[in-house]
Scaffold this motif. Structure first.
Motif, PDB file in Angstrom:
ATOM      1  N   GLU A 102      -2.121  -3.341  -5.516  1.00 41.75           N
ATOM      2  CA  GLU A 102      -1.419  -3.505  -4.247  1.00 41.75           C
ATOM      3  C   GLU A 102      -0.060  -4.162  -4.437  1.00 41.75           C
ATOM      4  O   GLU A 102       0.914  -3.803  -3.762  1.00 41.75           O
ATOM      5  N   ASP A 103       0.026  -5.122  -5.389  1.00 37.33           N
ATOM      6  CA  ASP A 103       1.329  -5.755  -5.614  1.00 37.33           C
ATOM      7  C   ASP A 103       2.326  -4.765  -6.203  1.00 37.33           C
ATOM      8  O   ASP A 103       3.534  -4.827  -5.902  1.00 37.33           O
ATOM      9  N   GLU A 104       1.848  -3.820  -7.012  1.00 38.84           N
ATOM     10  CA  GLU A 104       2.733  -2.786  -7.555  1.00 38.84           C
ATOM     11  C   GLU A 104       3.208  -1.837  -6.454  1.00 38.84           C
ATOM     12  O   GLU A 104       4.377  -1.427  -6.433  1.00 38.84           O
ATOM     13  N   LEU A 105       2.310  -1.504  -5.527  1.00 39.78           N
ATOM     14  CA  LEU A 105       2.684  -0.626  -4.425  1.00 39.78           C
ATOM     15  C   LEU A 105       3.694  -1.314  -3.500  1.00 39.78           C
ATOM     16  O   LEU A 105       4.661  -0.679  -3.042  1.00 39.78           O
ATOM     17  N   GLU A 106       3.476  -2.599  -3.229  1.00 39.55           N
ATOM     18  CA  GLU A 106       4.427  -3.341  -2.378  1.00 39.55           C
ATOM     19  C   GLU A 106       5.797  -3.384  -3.033  1.00 39.55           C
ATOM     20  O   GLU A 106       6.828  -3.186  -2.374  1.00 39.55           O
ATOM     21  N   GLU A 107       5.830  -3.646  -4.328  1.00 37.07           N
ATOM     22  CA  GLU A 107       7.088  -3.687  -5.062  1.00 37.07           C
ATOM     23  C   GLU A 107       7.796  -2.335  -4.994  1.00 37.07           C
ATOM     24  O   GLU A 107       9.019  -2.265  -4.793  1.00 37.07           O
ATOM     25  N   ALA A 108       7.039  -1.247  -5.139  1.00 33.17           N
ATOM     26  CA  ALA A 108       7.626   0.091  -5.098  1.00 33.17           C
ATOM     27  C   ALA A 108       8.213   0.398  -3.720  1.00 33.17           C
ATOM     28  O   ALA A 108       9.325   0.939  -3.606  1.00 33.17           O
ATOM     29  N   ARG A 109       7.488   0.049  -2.670  1.00 32.40           N
ATOM     30  CA  ARG A 109       7.999   0.293  -1.314  1.00 32.40           C
ATOM     31  C   ARG A 109       9.285  -0.496  -1.064  1.00 32.40           C
ATOM     32  O   ARG A 109      10.263   0.035  -0.496  1.00 32.40           O
TER      33      ARG A 109
END
Length: 235
Positions: free
Chosen positions: A195-202
């Motif tokens: 989830e932290d990787e997805l937040e960073e990507a967004r």
């Protein structure tokens, strides 16, 4: 993907029965991708396996012990199925770039147990496989093919499996071949974006304005935006 095995998992006396059972079972997995690992070139079962699977409802054929690109293209010419080529020997590693190049080869699978034997590596660690594994990933990327990491042999060691999955992902593998249903959830978590990787990507995509720029105290450019978009798509 479900992979039915006609090769090492089957005793010699059971080869014919296993082939018939695989053809019968191929269409029964509820929409999942299905592959069959056939017996390799030079075995008595290689030809009968290919003939039987030509009309079977499978998505891929897994070809063991591939050392020459012609093995993969010949298998495809008979079965008309895309090939996942197992790289299991020093010769296979050195030829991996050529093996992954044809469009009919959709992926390379690291055959880590056989590679260890062929390289005379002792013990349970993978340090001695580092160059071979990275070569397989490089070849797969050059050929626009999947790179699938090898199996983890311990069936009751989820922490060890998770560690090896994390290592495989760090090397660039797309996923891992598994040998027991209990391993599926562990591997899925390891290879899925956190989830932290997805937040960073967004956040990166939202902040990007084009060209080289600063984002959270690091430099980003269009390449990083494309990586973030790919990560979101995978998630």
């Amino acid at each position: 993907m479900v992979i039915l095995d006609l090769e090492d998992a089957v005793r010699p006396a059971d080869k014919d029965a296993a082939r018939a059972a695989a053809v019968e079972a191929a269409g029964t997995f509820g929409g999942k991708l299905v592959a069959v690992r056939i017996n390799g070139e030079g075995t008595a079962e290689h030809g009968p396996d290919m003939v039987a699977l030509r009309s079977a409802p499978i998505d891929y054929v897994v070809l063991p012990k591939v050392e020459r690109v012609k093995q993969a293209t010949d298998a495809h010419s008979v079965m008309l199925k895309p090939v996942l080529a197992m790289i299991e020997s020093p010769r296979g590693v050195l030829a991996a770039t050529e093996i992954a190049a044809p469009a009919v080869v959709h992926g390379l699978i690291a055959g880590t147990n056989d590679l260890k034997a062929g390289l005379r590596i002792h013990g349970d660690g993978r340090a001695g496989l580092a160059m071979a594994l990275q070569t397989i990933v490089l070849a797969a990327r050059a050929g626009d093919a999947w790179a699938i990491d090898g199996v983890y042999n311990a069936l009751k060691d989820p922490h060890g499996l998770a560690g090896e999955c994390d290592q495989g992902r760090a090397l660039g593998f797309d996923g891992k071949s598994l040998i027991h249903p209990d391993q599926i959830d562990v591997a899925t978590r390891a290879f899925s974006p956190r989830e932290d990787e997805l937040e960073e990507a967004r956040a990166l995509i939202a902040a990007a304005q084009g060209g080289a720029e600063r984002f959270r105290d690091r430099m980003i450019e269009s390449m990083h935006v494309a990586q973030a978009q790919a990560l979101l798509a995978r998630g």
